[in-house]
Design a protein around this motif. Sequence first.
Motif, mmCIF file in Angstrom:
data_model
loop_
_atom_site.group_PDB
_atom_site.id
_atom_site.type_symbol
_atom_site.label_atom_id
_atom_site.label_comp_id
_atom_site.label_asym_id
_atom_site.label_seq_id
_atom_site.Cartn_x
_atom_site.Cartn_y
_atom_site.Cartn_z
ATOM 1 N N GLN A 1 -15.230 5.692 -0.236
ATOM 2 C CA GLN A 1 -14.022 4.994 0.217
ATOM 3 C C GLN A 1 -12.761 5.797 -0.108
ATOM 4 O O GLN A 1 -11.813 5.823 0.681
ATOM 5 N N ASP A 2 -12.754 6.456 -1.261
ATOM 6 C CA ASP A 2 -11.587 7.265 -1.626
ATOM 7 C C ASP A 2 -11.402 8.405 -0.636
ATOM 8 O O ASP A 2 -10.278 8.692 -0.208
ATOM 9 N N ALA A 3 -12.504 9.066 -0.292
ATOM 10 C CA ALA A 3 -12.416 10.191 0.647
ATOM 11 C C ALA A 3 -11.961 9.714 2.023
ATOM 12 O O ALA A 3 -11.122 10.350 2.677
ATOM 13 N N LEU A 4 -12.511 8.572 2.475
ATOM 14 C CA LEU A 4 -12.146 8.057 3.792
ATOM 15 C C LEU A 4 -10.666 7.691 3.836
ATOM 16 O O LEU A 4 -9.942 8.074 4.769
ATOM 17 N N ARG A 5 -10.207 6.961 2.820
ATOM 18 C CA ARG A 5 -8.837 6.446 2.856
ATOM 19 C C ARG A 5 -7.799 7.491 2.465
ATOM 20 O O ARG A 5 -6.604 7.238 2.548
ATOM 21 N N GLN A 6 -8.288 8.633 2.057
ATOM 22 C CA GLN A 6 -7.372 9.748 1.889
ATOM 23 C C GLN A 6 -6.965 10.300 3.247
ATOM 24 O O GLN A 6 -5.867 10.833 3.409
ATOM 25 N N ASP A 7 -7.860 10.149 4.216
ATOM 26 C CA ASP A 7 -7.595 10.682 5.559
ATOM 27 C C ASP A 7 -7.357 9.592 6.591
ATOM 28 O O ASP A 7 -7.004 9.899 7.730
ATOM 29 N N VAL A 8 -7.547 8.315 6.222
ATOM 30 C CA VAL A 8 -7.289 7.204 7.136
ATOM 31 C C VAL A 8 -6.363 6.225 6.426
ATOM 32 O O VAL A 8 -6.752 5.593 5.446
ATOM 33 N N VAL A 9 -5.144 6.099 6.923
ATOM 34 C CA VAL A 9 -4.141 5.229 6.297
ATOM 35 C C VAL A 9 -3.697 4.193 7.315
ATOM 36 O O VAL A 9 -3.450 4.511 8.485
ATOM 37 N N MET A 10 -3.569 2.954 6.859
ATOM 38 C CA MET A 10 -3.183 1.846 7.728
ATOM 39 C C MET A 10 -1.834 1.292 7.288
ATOM 40 O O MET A 10 -1.629 0.986 6.113
ATOM 41 N N VAL A 11 -0.914 1.170 8.226
ATOM 42 C CA VAL A 11 0.406 0.586 7.977
ATOM 43 C C VAL A 11 0.489 -0.714 8.756
ATOM 44 O O VAL A 11 0.314 -0.730 9.970
ATOM 45 N N THR A 12 0.741 -1.829 8.046
ATOM 46 C CA THR A 12 0.791 -3.138 8.688
ATOM 47 C C THR A 12 2.220 -3.664 8.706
ATOM 48 O O THR A 12 3.132 -3.069 8.137
ATOM 49 N N GLN A 13 2.395 -4.821 9.334
ATOM 50 C CA GLN A 13 3.719 -5.418 9.405
ATOM 51 C C GLN A 13 4.100 -6.092 8.099
ATOM 52 O O GLN A 13 5.239 -6.485 7.901
ATOM 53 N N GLU A 14 3.155 -6.231 7.174
ATOM 54 C CA GLU A 14 3.432 -6.897 5.905
ATOM 55 C C GLU A 14 3.101 -5.983 4.731
ATOM 56 O O GLU A 14 2.438 -6.373 3.778
ATOM 57 N N ASN A 15 3.534 -4.729 4.816
ATOM 58 C CA ASN A 15 3.249 -3.792 3.739
ATOM 59 C C ASN A 15 3.874 -4.267 2.444
ATOM 60 O O ASN A 15 5.056 -4.600 2.383
ATOM 61 N N PHE A 16 3.073 -4.262 1.417
ATOM 62 C CA PHE A 16 3.484 -4.808 0.129
ATOM 63 C C PHE A 16 4.373 -3.821 -0.604
ATOM 64 O O PHE A 16 4.062 -2.640 -0.710
ATOM 65 N N MET A 17 5.497 -4.338 -1.111
ATOM 66 C CA MET A 17 6.371 -3.540 -1.960
ATOM 67 C C MET A 17 6.143 -3.935 -3.413
ATOM 68 O O MET A 17 6.204 -5.122 -3.757
ATOM 69 N N PHE A 18 5.868 -2.959 -4.247
ATOM 70 C CA PHE A 18 5.636 -3.217 -5.662
ATOM 71 C C PHE A 18 6.945 -3.095 -6.431
ATOM 72 O O PHE A 18 7.846 -2.343 -6.047
#
Length: 604
Positions: free
Chosen positions: A432-449
């Motif tokens: 999962q780490d390898a996949l999500r290093q190259d696949v990133v999803m941006v949504t309309q409700e991106n969480f701000m920390f």
Amino acid sequence: MEFAWRGRLDQAPDQAVEDQTPRRKEARALLGDMLRPYRKQLIWLALVVLVENAARLSVPRLVQIGIDHGLPPLMRGGSSSNLVTVVVILCVAVLLQAVSRMYFLQKSGWIGQHVLLDLRRRVYRHFQKLDVRFHDRYTSGRVVSRSTNDVEAIQELLEDGFDSLITAALTLVGTAILLVTLNVRLGLVCLISFPLLVALSAWFRRESSKTYRVVRETAALVIVQFVETMTGIKAVQAYRRQPRNQEIFKDVADRYRTINERIFRIVAIFMPTVKLIGNLTTAAVLLFGGWLALHGHMTIGVLAAFLLYLRMFFEPMQDITQFFNTFQSATSALEKLAGVLAEKPGIADPDRPVTLEKVDGAIQFDDVHFGYVDDRPVLPGLTLDIPAGQTVALVGTTGAGKTTIAKLMARFYDPTSGRILLDGVDVRALTQDALRQDVVMVTQENFMFEGSVADNIRFGRPDASDEQIRAAASAVGADQFIELLPQGFDTDVAKRGGRLSAGQRQLVAFARAFLADPKVLILDEATSSLDIPSERLVQRALETVLADRTALIIAHRLSTVEVADRVLVLEQGRVLEDGSPADLIGSSDGRYAALHDAWVSSLA
């Protein structure tokens, strides 16, 4: 939320408990696993406890020796050496007890805190590992209850519970033996009360066991209702839900009060009864022991020791009561935590993962079937081929499967059947780490920390320099508003990004994704929160953001779709139209052409 809560509240607490799958075996295994690294320290502590209790139990015996063998020589005008010797030994015993007690408290506290640290880390790490499907059904309030309320119950057990039980058990056994050895007849009188105490303790343990499990359940409901209401406070106030939520919370809190009152009633029966038995036994010992001493069958010292030991015998009963309370509460909490830790992630890394040396970003959906609910497919067999570097827009009505495709590509879910390939490799063969290093999803409700703007931009790349952060913000046009903030990039965004507008938060999310530099970028309604000027700014930045990478764009605003190389029109998980935006617009009877005409008319 109301329907879910009504179902929970209409269920009787006892029934709710019985319906849960017992996890006592898992709970015991979890506790043993947490304590295993400290086996040597625990054995040493057990020896220290034995020394401490031996020293404490020796005091009445030394008092008896002092009275019977130290005072008579003095009364006859003889030497005081016997009494002095007894006093010295008594002081040594008391000092040994104090030192061993201090050592035990410090060392047990150290072990307890390390066990709790390990438990908190395990729970936190495991919650992060569990897949999106789990978090969809496991509410945030329950997560909070597991990681705070339940951990605190175990903390109380580790800090006070075991210490009270061990001390009480050793005291009961030790005093019982000493009472019989000092004087058999008087010892048997004392032990007459023992069966009554055993029966009373068994009743208390049985009743408290049933009750405390319900206490944990109702306490969790209180926390869940409170957290979920406060999390959605804007919706609560906007829809005037305060009275209804107050009614629900009142119901939950009232049940919590009722079950706690039941606990108090049980304790109110148990404790006075124990004291009554203790006082009656003391009176019997004093009466019978006085008669024995009067007739020369017992010394005054033995009678004094008997009374002191008798007091020690009944004192631990209160500790045992407290231990039962703590133990039942902690057991219930440990079972819940063990249940969470026993949950297997629906998305798991392969045993032998494949490593992609170089990712180009080619995507394939090979006869993919998927549904969130059985017998209700969202994708009934999707086959799709997206070459590396192509920007594809997914359009269609709500429920057409657009976001599902995005979530499957990011591997938040796995398909029921079929394969999803990245550069010809099944994504399930990648970590999962390898996949999500190259696949990133941006949504309309991106969480701000909570933290600065810079911290939120570097969220996916913690080692990024300030220059790289500024460059990413500039690439998406976010630097313009960031520089106007009070502290620029160092401005605290506040809770959930509350200091930023919806459009500003979205631009920060774009900068975050750009800095992560994935080969596949998924934009799920990522411009829906932007106003027209901000959207135009993003449109210009998208050419930079999407360059040299594969992109999936999900948008209802067709202005966003115009940057795509290719448009897929979806309906019920099937591709109805596939082509470039210009070609599809040119098809007068096509679905996309109708959507485009409606969009143009809305702008007019």
